[in-house]
Write an enzyme that holds these catalytic residues in place. Sequence first.
Site, PDB file in Angstrom:
ATOM      1  N   LYS A 175       0.849  -1.195   0.000  1.00 17.55           N
ATOM      2  CA  LYS A 175       0.000   0.000   0.000  1.00 17.55           C
ATOM      3  C   LYS A 175       0.885   1.246   0.000  1.00 17.55           C
ATOM      4  CE  LYS A 175      -2.401   3.309   2.579  1.00 17.55           C
ATOM      5  NZ  LYS A 175      -2.046   4.264   1.566  1.00 17.55           N
ATOM      6  N   GLU A 250       9.097   2.443  11.182  1.00 12.92           N
ATOM      7  CA  GLU A 250      10.110   3.498  11.143  1.00 12.92           C
ATOM      8  C   GLU A 250       9.373   4.816  10.981  1.00 12.92           C
ATOM      9  OE1 GLU A 250      13.100   3.358  12.072  1.00 12.92           O
ATOM     10  OE2 GLU A 250      13.151   1.174  12.235  1.00 12.92           O
ATOM     11  N   CYS A 284      12.837  11.792   6.612  1.00 10.95           N
ATOM     12  CA  CYS A 284      12.776  11.390   8.020  1.00 10.95           C
ATOM     13  C   CYS A 284      14.085  11.708   8.712  1.00 10.95           C
ATOM     14  CB  CYS A 284      12.473   9.910   8.118  1.00 10.95           C
ATOM     15  SG  CYS A 284      13.575   8.922   7.112  1.00 10.95           S
ATOM     16  N   GLU A 382       8.125  17.268  14.811  1.00 12.04           N
ATOM     17  CA  GLU A 382       8.567  17.131  13.430  1.00 12.04           C
ATOM     18  C   GLU A 382       7.730  18.056  12.537  1.00 12.04           C
ATOM     19  OE1 GLU A 382       7.639  13.431  11.281  1.00 12.04           O
ATOM     20  OE2 GLU A 382       9.740  13.373  10.708  1.00 12.04           O
TER      21      GLU A 382
HETATM   22  P1  NAP Z   1       1.734   8.988   7.310  1.00  8.04           P
HETATM   23  O1  NAP Z   1       0.687   9.999   7.191  1.00  8.04           O
HETATM   24  O2  NAP Z   1       1.955   8.333   8.617  1.00  8.04           O
HETATM   25  O3  NAP Z   1       1.402   7.893   6.196  1.00  8.04           O
HETATM   26  C1  NAP Z   1       2.260   6.797   5.971  1.00  8.04           C
HETATM   27  C2  NAP Z   1       1.457   5.679   5.320  1.00  8.04           C
HETATM   28  O4  NAP Z   1       0.487   5.187   6.260  1.00  8.04           O
HETATM   29  C3  NAP Z   1       0.667   6.115   4.090  1.00  8.04           C
HETATM   30  O5  NAP Z   1       0.659   5.075   3.146  1.00  8.04           O
HETATM   31  C4  NAP Z   1      -0.705   6.356   4.666  1.00  8.04           C
HETATM   32  O6  NAP Z   1      -1.744   6.283   3.728  1.00  8.04           O
HETATM   33  C5  NAP Z   1      -0.802   5.226   5.670  1.00  8.04           C
HETATM   34  N1  NAP Z   1      -1.830   5.422   6.699  1.00  8.04           N
HETATM   35  C6  NAP Z   1      -2.429   6.580   7.094  1.00  8.04           C
HETATM   36  N2  NAP Z   1      -3.322   6.339   8.072  1.00  8.04           N
HETATM   37  C7  NAP Z   1      -3.302   5.005   8.312  1.00  8.04           C
HETATM   38  C8  NAP Z   1      -4.002   4.143   9.220  1.00  8.04           C
HETATM   39  N3  NAP Z   1      -4.905   4.617  10.085  1.00  8.04           N
HETATM   40  N4  NAP Z   1      -3.711   2.822   9.196  1.00  8.04           N
HETATM   41  C9  NAP Z   1      -2.788   2.326   8.357  1.00  8.04           C
HETATM   42  N5  NAP Z   1      -2.103   3.095   7.470  1.00  8.04           N
HETATM   43  C10 NAP Z   1      -2.353   4.417   7.447  1.00  8.04           C
HETATM   44  O7  NAP Z   1       3.153   9.566   6.840  1.00  8.04           O
HETATM   45  P2  NAP Z   1       3.461  10.415   5.518  1.00  8.04           P
HETATM   46  O8  NAP Z   1       2.870  11.765   5.695  1.00  8.04           O
HETATM   47  O9  NAP Z   1       3.133   9.641   4.318  1.00  8.04           O
HETATM   48  O10 NAP Z   1       5.059  10.492   5.588  1.00  8.04           O
HETATM   49  C11 NAP Z   1       5.751  11.387   6.395  1.00  8.04           C
HETATM   50  C12 NAP Z   1       6.188  10.730   7.689  1.00  8.04           C
HETATM   51  O11 NAP Z   1       6.969   9.585   7.416  1.00  8.04           O
HETATM   52  C13 NAP Z   1       7.090  11.605   8.533  1.00  8.04           C
HETATM   53  O12 NAP Z   1       6.721  11.498   9.886  1.00  8.04           O
HETATM   54  C14 NAP Z   1       8.474  11.008   8.324  1.00  8.04           C
HETATM   55  O13 NAP Z   1       9.399  11.253   9.344  1.00  8.04           O
HETATM   56  C15 NAP Z   1       8.157   9.586   8.204  1.00  8.04           C
HETATM   57  N6  NAP Z   1       9.235   8.867   7.537  1.00  8.04           N
HETATM   58  C16 NAP Z   1      10.042   8.034   8.269  1.00  8.04           C
HETATM   59  C17 NAP Z   1      11.097   7.352   7.662  1.00  8.04           C
HETATM   60  C18 NAP Z   1      11.977   6.418   8.455  1.00  8.04           C
HETATM   61  O14 NAP Z   1      12.596   5.548   7.848  1.00  8.04           O
HETATM   62  N7  NAP Z   1      12.050   6.548   9.752  1.00  8.04           N
HETATM   63  C19 NAP Z   1      11.329   7.521   6.299  1.00  8.04           C
HETATM   64  C20 NAP Z   1      10.507   8.393   5.586  1.00  8.04           C
HETATM   65  C21 NAP Z   1       9.461   9.038   6.212  1.00  8.04           C
HETATM   66  P3  NAP Z   1      -2.292   7.591   2.964  1.00  8.04           P
HETATM   67  O15 NAP Z   1      -1.178   8.115   2.152  1.00  8.04           O
HETATM   68  O16 NAP Z   1      -3.402   7.051   2.138  1.00  8.04           O
HETATM   69  O17 NAP Z   1      -2.732   8.550   4.020  1.00  8.04           O
END
Ligand code: NAP
Length: 482
Positions: A175, A250, A284, A382
């Site tokens: 996904k 992560e 991230c 963040e």
């Molecule tokens: P996000 O909003 O948490 O979304 C991540 C993924 O989870 C997306 O595919 C999202 O789908 C899905 N999702 C959302 N709500 C969900 C739920 N209730 N149940 C299951 N899945 C759900 O994060 P983002 O805005 O895409 O990315 C930014 C974040 O990622 C930042 O916090 C960043 O630090 C973190 N990040 C961490 C790393 C690492 O390796 N530590 C690397 C890159 C990014 P939708 O897109 O459809 O909402």
Amino acid sequence: MSIPTFKNYIAGEWVGASDGNTIENINPATGEVIGYFASATVEDTRRAIAAAKEALPKWAAMPGPSRGAILDKASQLIAARTEELAETLTREEGKTLAEARAEVIRARDIFKYYAGEGFRAGGDVIPASTSETLLFTKREPLGVVAIITPWNFPIAIPAWKIAPALAYGNTVVFKPASLVPHTAVKLVEILLEAGLPPGVINLVIGSGSAVGNALAESKEIAGLSFTGSYAVGLKIYEKTARNLVRTQLEMGGKNPTIVLNDADLALAVEIAVRGGFGLTGQACTATSRVIVEEGIADAFASALAEAARNLKVGSGLESGVQMGPAVSAEQLHTDLDYIQIGKQEGARLLAGGAPIESPAGFFIQPTVFDDVQPEMRIAQEEIFGPVIGIIRARDFDDAIAKANAIGFGLSASIVTNDLRKAMRFADRIEAGVVKVNEPTTGVALQAPFGGFKGSSANTFKEQGRAAMEFYTRTKTVYVKYG
Ligand code: NAP
Ligand code: MG
């Protein structure tokens, strides 16, 4: 011109959503609609899980080198399509073409690396406690794994989860983030062209609340690997724990770079600019706090502010552009809200702080705050945008204390020529990735990657051989032949 539509790949077929719904994918530099993407339902997601389950025994039984050959082919196909993939990625995510190209090349190399793992994955022979006994472990695939990825690395993060999952014999339900489905479709097309059998990978584009949640609640999956925000990660963990589903999370970061008095000033500024403004600050591992020793702080602050003002911001497809837009209108608002919060908290704005007027794109100025205090929200939360906060420190110990005074612990770096202090930093910093004289961003695909504290579930590392721990289970075998 008609806008193209794209489908999901479930049980060996490209299919629309069962309720016909789609997601609109927008180019953040222009506001143009790139395409409409099938938005899977809960029922579609369950079908994808069932298909992955059905495909598992055959895929798991295939010799590792044969699975590796398919990954190797995928690597070659990515290599042949590097420019096209980079452009697709820039169009839907916004990063510069150079950044997108580097990411595609990384994905190419990840598939190459895990193609080799097909030859290597194995177990250990252990001295037995009884005579004429062979005691050994073998690695088996975990099973069906769900992979949920964020938008900020549309090909590298899917690659570093999908490639090891497949190499070690698992089947996948993937996904992608709803903001970047086009790159995901192309990646799946490439895997199929490389020879992946039907059902081994399933693509379910759709909302986090429907598709993501259905994956997190499923009793049919053996593992779930998630990269994304802390808030979503926590919700997922509560659900997977109930079914004892192996979980890797992560999540966010608030990564510091420490600049000591003896640092080379130009190098320190370059490291802060690359770490803080590269990828529009949407990594991230992005640098969002620069903790500077008092003796060099004034010179560093003015040099960083000037560098921020000189960065060329614009469409990632234009040559010479150094920083692309925020990924979405929502992310741009978040960035601007935090800039307001920083001002209200009493931090001093040195550069940027405003949106860049554009007919339709989500552009923002690279922003620098000085006199940031460790307890301020802009130093604790963040932002995920090009905003750097300078925190002044009395000395090395004060800098370390301020760097660690936070709930995250993904990446951290230090700029110094003092080897002793660099090594003490490596000992004392609470972060899973530690860099000396390098930005907090940028990691080697062959080395373990993952955070400490609230940046991770602290279960399994990703990338390199460490990925094998997550994507396999160990069986211990006793053979008495005496
Ligand atoms: P996000 O909003 O948490 O979304 C991540 C993924 O989870 C997306 O595919 C999202 O789908 C899905 N999702 C959302 N709500 C969900 C739920 N209730 N149940 C299951 N899945 C759900 O994060 P983002 O805005 O895409 O990315 C930014 C974040 O990622 C930042 O916090 C960043 O630090 C973190 N990040 C961490 C790393 C690492 O390796 N530590 C690397 C890159 C990014 P939708 O897109 O459809 O909402
Ligand atoms: Mg988009």
